[in-house]
Design an enzyme around this catalytic site. Structure first.
Site, PDB file in Angstrom:
ATOM      1  N   SER A 154      -9.906  33.919  40.537  1.00  0.00           N
ATOM      2  CA  SER A 154     -10.831  32.966  39.946  1.00  0.00           C
ATOM      3  C   SER A 154     -10.257  31.546  40.063  1.00  0.00           C
ATOM      4  CB  SER A 154     -11.132  33.357  38.507  1.00  0.00           C
ATOM      5  OG  SER A 154     -12.240  32.671  37.998  1.00  0.00           O
ATOM      6  N   GLU A 248     -21.571  38.132  42.450  1.00  0.00           N
ATOM      7  CA  GLU A 248     -20.913  37.030  41.745  1.00  0.00           C
ATOM      8  C   GLU A 248     -21.615  35.703  42.010  1.00  0.00           C
ATOM      9  OE1 GLU A 248     -16.650  36.680  41.493  1.00  0.00           O
ATOM     10  OE2 GLU A 248     -16.429  38.401  42.821  1.00  0.00           O
ATOM     11  N   HIS A 278     -16.877  39.968  38.636  1.00  0.00           N
ATOM     12  CA  HIS A 278     -15.872  38.947  38.910  1.00  0.00           C
ATOM     13  C   HIS A 278     -14.470  39.490  38.613  1.00  0.00           C
ATOM     14  CE1 HIS A 278     -14.426  34.855  39.357  1.00  0.00           C
ATOM     15  NE2 HIS A 278     -13.884  34.874  38.155  1.00  0.00           N
TER      16      HIS A 278
END
Length: 322
Positions: A154, A248, A278
């Site tokens: 991320s 996502e 995610h």
């Protein structure tokens, strides 16, 4: 899609996504919730967790996951520098032990999980400065660049990629490769999947992405290449391995980086896994797809750290849907 993954998506849609629909981000609430909900796995047999938070340990502030009695540095010792996700404003090495521990044991290598400074107390480029300094410390401690992999998920994935760019531009020797789980590479939130996957993503709403970016950026333009690597020139980077989920909102952050990397002559493999949430490898060992993804990631780490030092690499067109 396994029933375990479906259950995780259901849970996140009920418990996490509503938080991203709010018009303002409550930083302290986000930090408290993730710290409370973090599942901390047991340290595997013959491995040890070593916390490094003393003032003299800067810039290697964080956690080592390493084999008991294993060599910590040297010409033949390999290591992973891991940057945790959390939008640059929450989470920590502790919250990400569920991905770091199984990656370390699968790869058979120590991992240093970096506790970089968080926004909004420390805005861009504080996190980047910490990651670059940590990499340089590993080099100074005796690790060879071609035995280091920089990894992250991320926001930490975007940070890992930005770290490579900063090192390249400064003339530092580059690592063996870069491993990215669902990287956040566009803080301007211009990817088409921000809109097309809004509602499909069980974790995030599309508008939440730009909202979170402001906490980290401050007055920095959202398209700054060291904050949003999707806008950078990616030439000269080591091999990249990227994993992302098909639903996502950040999917295009991976796709566009992969396309730009290949166009710049960088070896890059992107795997898009169907209907995975995610950073789903964080759900190991509960989700079968998380275990398989970590197997793939560990294989990449072993391959690039055992290969001859990369000089000029050829672009890879590999992209798979799993």
């Amino acid at each position: 899609m396994s029933w375990q993954s479906a259950l995780a998506c259901w849970y996140m849609r009920r418990q996490f996504r509503p938080e991203t629909l709010k018009p303002r981000i409550n930083v302290e609430r986000a930090r408290a919730l993730t710290a409370k909900r973090a599942w901390v796995p047991r340290v595997p047999k013959d491995w040890q967790l070593r916390e490094v938070y003393g003032a003299t340990d800067t810039p290697l502030r964080g956690e080592w996951v390493e084999p008991v009695g294993g060599a910590r540095a040297g010409a033949d010792a390999a290591v992973v520098l891991y940057c945790h996700g959390g939008g640059y404003y929450f989470c920590s090495p502790r919250t990400h032990r569920s991905i770091v521990f199984p990656l370390a044991t699968r790869a058979g290598l120590p991992i240093f999980s970096l506790d970089y400074r968080l926004a909004p107390e420390h805005r861009f480029p504080a996190a980047l400065d910490d990651a670059v300094a940590a990499y340089r410390r590993l080099i100074a401690d005796g690790y060879a660049p071609q035995k280091i992999v920089v990894a992250g998920d991320s926001a930490g994935g975007g940070l890992a990629l930005a770290t490579l760019l900063a090192l390249r531009d400064a003339g530092d020797p580059l690592p063996a490769g870069c491993l990215l789980f669902s990287p956040w590479t566009d803080l301007a939130a211009t990817g088409a999947s921000i809109r097309t996957n809004d509602g499909l993503d069980p974790m995030f709403s599309g508008p939440a992405i730009a909202l979170a970016a402001k906490l980290y950026l401050g007055e920095t333009p959202a398209d700054h290449p060291l904050a949003s690597p999707v806008y950078a020139d990616l030439h000269g980077l080591p091999p990249l391995f990227i994993l992302a989920g098909s639903t996502e909102v950040l999917l295009d952050d991976s796709r566009r980086v992969a396309d730009k990397a290949r166009a710049a002559g960088v070896e890059c493999e992107l795997e898009v896994w169907k209907k995975m949430p995610h950073v789903w490898p964080m759900f190991a060992p509960f989700i079968p797809e998380a275990n398989r993804a970590l197997d793939r990631a560990a294989s990449f780490v072993r391959r690039v750290t055992s290969a001859p030092q990369h000089a000029a690499t050829q672009p890879s067109s590999a992209m798979s849907s799993v």
